[in-house]
Design a protein around this motif. Sequence first.
Motif, short mmCIF file in Angstrom:
data_model
loop_
_atom_site.label_atom_id
_atom_site.label_comp_id
_atom_site.label_asym_id
_atom_site.label_seq_id
_atom_site.Cartn_x
_atom_site.Cartn_y
_atom_site.Cartn_z
N GLY A 184 0.78 -1.30 0.07
CA GLY A 184 -0.10 0.12 -0.05
C GLY A 184 0.79 1.20 -0.02
O GLY A 184 0.78 1.98 -0.75
N PRO A 185 1.74 1.42 0.91
CA PRO A 185 2.77 2.76 0.86
C PRO A 185 3.39 2.94 -0.42
O PRO A 185 3.75 4.00 -0.72
CB PRO A 185 3.33 2.41 2.16
N ILE A 186 3.87 1.54 -0.74
CA ILE A 186 4.60 1.72 -2.11
C ILE A 186 3.74 2.19 -3.21
O ILE A 186 4.34 3.12 -3.88
CB ILE A 186 5.37 0.23 -2.27
N VAL A 187 2.60 1.69 -3.43
CA VAL A 187 1.92 2.14 -4.67
C VAL A 187 1.22 3.58 -4.36
O VAL A 187 0.81 4.37 -5.51
CB VAL A 187 0.48 1.23 -4.47
N ASP A 188 1.37 4.03 -3.18
CA ASP A 188 0.86 5.44 -2.62
C ASP A 188 1.81 6.52 -3.44
O ASP A 188 1.38 7.64 -3.31
CB ASP A 188 0.45 5.85 -1.35
N THR A 189 3.17 5.87 -3.59
CA THR A 189 3.91 6.78 -4.01
C THR A 189 3.96 7.11 -5.71
O THR A 189 3.01 6.33 -6.45
CB THR A 189 5.38 6.51 -3.86
N GLU A 190 4.44 8.20 -6.35
CA GLU A 190 4.13 8.21 -7.79
C GLU A 190 4.42 7.33 -8.49
O GLU A 190 3.75 7.00 -9.47
CB GLU A 190 4.84 9.73 -8.20
N ASP A 191 5.68 6.70 -8.17
CA ASP A 191 6.10 5.92 -9.26
C ASP A 191 6.22 4.15 -8.74
O ASP A 191 6.53 3.43 -9.33
CB ASP A 191 7.63 5.94 -9.56
N GLY A 192 5.51 4.17 -7.42
CA GLY A 192 5.65 2.62 -6.92
C GLY A 192 4.98 1.63 -7.57
O GLY A 192 5.58 0.38 -7.69
N ALA A 193 3.75 1.75 -7.99
CA ALA A 193 3.18 0.87 -8.83
C ALA A 193 3.80 0.57 -10.00
O ALA A 193 3.90 -0.78 -10.38
CB ALA A 193 1.53 1.28 -9.02
N ASN A 194 4.37 1.37 -10.74
CA ASN A 194 5.04 1.06 -11.97
C ASN A 194 6.18 0.30 -11.52
O ASN A 194 6.62 -0.64 -12.47
CB ASN A 194 5.21 2.44 -12.73
N LEU A 195 6.92 0.78 -10.63
CA LEU A 195 8.29 -0.23 -10.26
C LEU A 195 7.89 -1.51 -10.14
O LEU A 195 8.53 -2.39 -10.63
CB LEU A 195 8.93 0.53 -9.16
N LEU A 196 6.63 -1.78 -9.26
CA LEU A 196 6.57 -3.22 -8.96
C LEU A 196 6.15 -4.01 -10.14
O LEU A 196 6.48 -4.97 -10.34
CB LEU A 196 5.31 -3.45 -7.90
N ARG A 197 5.46 -3.25 -11.22
CA ARG A 197 4.95 -4.06 -12.50
C ARG A 197 6.22 -4.34 -13.46
O ARG A 197 6.52 -5.25 -13.73
CB ARG A 197 4.18 -3.19 -13.16
N ARG A 198 7.25 -3.59 -13.30
CA ARG A 198 8.38 -3.69 -13.96
C ARG A 198 9.33 -4.65 -13.50
O ARG A 198 9.84 -5.38 -14.30
CB ARG A 198 9.12 -2.29 -14.17
#
Length: 302
Positions: free
Chosen positions: A201-215
């Motif tokens: 959750g806290p990772i995804v709340d950052t601007e690039d977090g969700a994209n980084l996890l997908r990458r």
Amino acid sequence: MRILVLGAGAIGGYFGARLIEAGADVSFLVRPTRATLLAERGLRVLSPRGDFARKVRTVTEPGGRYDLVVLSCKAYDLDTAIEAIRPGVGTATSVLPLLNGLRHLDALDEAFGARGVLGGLAHISVTLEDDGAIRQFGSLERLTFGSRDATRPVPADVDAALRSLGPQVVASDDVIGAMWDKFAFIATLAGGTCLMRGAVGPIVDTEDGANLLRRLHGECAAIAAHSGHPLQAAATDAAHAILTARDSPLKASMLRDLERGSRTECEHILGDLRRRSAGFGLDVPLLSAALTHLRVYEAGRA
């Protein structure tokens, strides 16, 4: 049918308890201190599916041969675990490993022969608490098993015992493919949450977090594809949904180990993937960053 579960930790204790509920003859191979604690308090599971609390049979060394041995140790304890269960493994014994990753299969094949070693994986979030109880987080619970060779089906009694746990058990015709699906997911969850020291959750709340996890998941998927096991589309969609869920408290058990100052399975999970990627000449910067982060941590522990 006789079943031996190595240890009574989070994974082994949980599924061992559910096998007992289903009527199976289960013994837990544990160290003397754990045997004493279980004798005093019993095996306790705290779960949304229903709690379990009762006395269980424990042994500190195998008592004869078993029909099924369930192995769910930490990867760095695998050599010790193999020697512990060896007296209980005969020519007709099925060994079901529930470790993350794939590297353990080579060691088990060498010790017991590939004929008796099944493929297996568990999707469940559980932890062993300080008082010895096993706590399940959330309702996700799935155990997948299967033969790694289509010419050698899972023995009928083993198949029946595992299926007795209910619809959350999946008998797979492509268990190695299923293991790769989870390998990519768990490496992403472990690498991402450890690298960024936080839950999803806290990772995804950052601007690039969700994209980084997908990458990061994409890097792991590329390794799987080059290894001959491209991820199933449904598994990728499910992984992305979990890895990008807002307000999610999910974190990898590897991060919980790191936060406790404990040893991690970084080499068995991230290190193994990184070595495979090098063999294919793949560029995996996020995986490399996560692995380096954990290697620095492990060097500090040492």
